[in-house]
Design a protein around this motif. Sequence first.
Motif, short mmCIF file in Angstrom:
data_model
loop_
_atom_site.label_atom_id
_atom_site.label_comp_id
_atom_site.label_asym_id
_atom_site.label_seq_id
_atom_site.Cartn_x
_atom_site.Cartn_y
_atom_site.Cartn_z
N GLU A 39 1.57 54.37 -22.43
CA GLU A 39 -0.05 54.72 -21.95
C GLU A 39 -0.34 55.52 -20.66
O GLU A 39 -1.27 55.40 -20.96
CB GLU A 39 -0.40 52.93 -21.62
CG GLU A 39 -0.54 51.84 -22.15
CD GLU A 39 0.78 51.01 -22.87
OE1 GLU A 39 1.35 50.22 -23.79
OE2 GLU A 39 2.22 51.57 -22.42
N SER A 40 1.07 55.37 -19.78
CA SER A 40 0.53 56.18 -18.40
C SER A 40 0.67 57.54 -19.52
O SER A 40 -0.24 58.71 -18.49
CB SER A 40 1.57 55.68 -17.81
OG SER A 40 2.88 56.40 -18.15
N PHE A 41 1.36 57.68 -19.86
CA PHE A 41 1.37 58.91 -20.48
C PHE A 41 0.04 59.38 -21.44
O PHE A 41 -0.53 60.47 -21.31
CB PHE A 41 2.52 59.39 -22.15
CG PHE A 41 2.00 61.06 -21.99
CD1 PHE A 41 3.01 61.66 -21.89
CD2 PHE A 41 1.95 60.80 -23.70
CE1 PHE A 41 2.62 63.31 -22.04
CE2 PHE A 41 1.57 62.29 -23.90
CZ PHE A 41 2.32 63.35 -23.59
N LEU A 42 -0.42 58.99 -22.30
CA LEU A 42 -1.71 58.87 -22.98
C LEU A 42 -3.03 59.11 -22.20
O LEU A 42 -3.97 59.62 -22.46
CB LEU A 42 -2.21 57.32 -23.51
CG LEU A 42 -1.29 57.72 -25.20
CD1 LEU A 42 -1.85 56.03 -26.25
CD2 LEU A 42 -1.79 58.94 -26.50
N LYS A 43 -2.88 57.98 -21.29
CA LYS A 43 -3.81 58.29 -19.66
C LYS A 43 -3.93 60.09 -18.95
O LYS A 43 -4.97 60.55 -19.12
CB LYS A 43 -3.80 57.67 -18.75
CG LYS A 43 -4.16 56.20 -18.91
CD LYS A 43 -3.84 55.82 -17.83
CE LYS A 43 -4.00 53.95 -18.49
NZ LYS A 43 -3.71 53.04 -17.20
N ALA A 44 -2.59 60.72 -19.22
CA ALA A 44 -2.61 61.65 -18.81
C ALA A 44 -2.22 62.79 -19.30
O ALA A 44 -2.65 64.29 -19.48
CB ALA A 44 -1.30 62.11 -17.89
N ARG A 45 -2.88 62.74 -20.54
CA ARG A 45 -2.57 63.49 -21.44
C ARG A 45 -3.44 64.24 -22.46
O ARG A 45 -4.73 63.48 -22.37
CB ARG A 45 -2.20 62.88 -23.59
CG ARG A 45 -2.10 64.02 -24.00
CD ARG A 45 -2.11 63.80 -25.82
NE ARG A 45 -2.77 64.25 -26.40
CZ ARG A 45 -4.21 64.32 -26.78
NH1 ARG A 45 -4.98 64.67 -26.75
NH2 ARG A 45 -3.93 65.87 -27.89
N HIS A 46 -3.62 65.63 -22.56
CA HIS A 46 -4.80 66.64 -22.37
C HIS A 46 -4.90 68.21 -23.17
O HIS A 46 -3.05 67.92 -24.00
CB HIS A 46 -5.05 67.17 -20.99
CG HIS A 46 -4.05 67.97 -20.64
ND1 HIS A 46 -4.01 68.79 -20.81
CD2 HIS A 46 -3.56 68.01 -19.69
CE1 HIS A 46 -2.87 69.61 -20.40
NE2 HIS A 46 -2.60 68.88 -19.39
N HIS A 68 3.65 58.01 -31.07
CA HIS A 68 3.90 59.45 -31.67
C HIS A 68 2.11 59.27 -33.00
O HIS A 68 1.64 59.60 -32.82
CB HIS A 68 4.98 59.38 -33.26
CG HIS A 68 5.57 60.35 -33.62
ND1 HIS A 68 5.27 60.29 -34.44
CD2 HIS A 68 4.87 61.71 -33.28
CE1 HIS A 68 5.84 61.67 -35.19
NE2 HIS A 68 5.17 62.80 -34.36
N GLU A 69 2.02 58.21 -33.34
CA GLU A 69 0.87 58.03 -34.25
C GLU A 69 -0.44 57.80 -33.15
O GLU A 69 -0.84 58.72 -34.08
CB GLU A 69 0.70 56.63 -34.83
CG GLU A 69 2.06 56.27 -35.63
CD GLU A 69 2.16 54.83 -36.06
OE1 GLU A 69 1.42 53.87 -36.19
OE2 GLU A 69 3.19 54.34 -37.50
N LYS A 70 -0.71 57.46 -32.23
CA LYS A 70 -1.99 57.83 -31.53
C LYS A 70 -2.06 59.34 -31.88
O LYS A 70 -3.41 59.86 -31.40
CB LYS A 70 -1.36 57.02 -30.89
CG LYS A 70 -2.13 55.62 -30.33
CD LYS A 70 -2.71 55.31 -29.24
CE LYS A 70 -2.90 53.56 -30.18
NZ LYS A 70 -4.17 53.47 -30.02
N LEU A 71 -0.50 59.95 -31.14
CA LEU A 71 -0.49 61.90 -30.80
C LEU A 71 -1.51 62.68 -31.34
O LEU A 71 -2.07 63.14 -32.27
CB LEU A 71 0.23 61.69 -30.03
CG LEU A 71 1.03 61.36 -29.14
CD1 LEU A 71 2.71 61.59 -28.31
CD2 LEU A 71 -0.28 62.08 -27.25
N ASP A 72 -0.91 61.88 -33.16
CA ASP A 72 -1.38 62.33 -34.42
C ASP A 72 -2.14 62.03 -34.96
O ASP A 72 -3.29 63.26 -35.02
CB ASP A 72 0.67 62.30 -35.26
CG ASP A 72 0.05 62.36 -36.35
OD1 ASP A 72 0.19 63.60 -36.80
OD2 ASP A 72 0.13 62.40 -37.85
#
Length: 202
Positions: A39-46, A68-72
């Motif tokens: 979750e913390s990575f997803l918040k920071a991801r761009h 991984h599925e969400k990032l995909d």
Amino acid sequence: MNNPTQTIYVVDDDEAMRDSMTWLLEGEGYVVACFDSAESFLKARHDEMRGCLILDVRMPEMSGLELHEKLDALGSALPVIFVTGHGDVPMAVSALQRGACDFIEKPFHNEDLLSRIVRALELDAQLSARRQRNGAISHRLDQLTQRESEVMKLVVAGKLNKQIADELNISMKTVEAHRARVMEKMGVRTLAELVKAVVTVN
């Protein structure tokens, strides 16, 4: 020489693992960013993130596989290396089939991890170069007029100037003029280069 624009993102709920990874990777000259949860990575991801993602398979809340599925789904091109326990290998293999870059089994040798990171960063560099090239080609395509675009599509389809003139109901001379402008705007010198550029972005 490590690429300063590339960062190694470590996502692991185990603080000791994050610390040891940071120590190892910073010692090799890499830029490292650690996260204690998916979750913390997803918040920071761009979308501009460059480098690779080292992702623990088993984490509370959202697992590495779910991340991984969400990032995909978000269209992320960041290469992913999964860190797995022995029982997680089938899951990691499944993740590879869904586009992950690699996986490494605990306990692992540092040299083994480092060699996988080198491959992942090379892949990231290739993907980034391809995105930049495709972006430049798309920009050039946008500069074409509607008629130039029509002529280009027929040229790429292998039509001769006379066939293009007949199909668009224009003169051969007009086709030649449009064709010359297409080559100039697309920054290519040969028909083969034009075909390759158009195929690349389609």
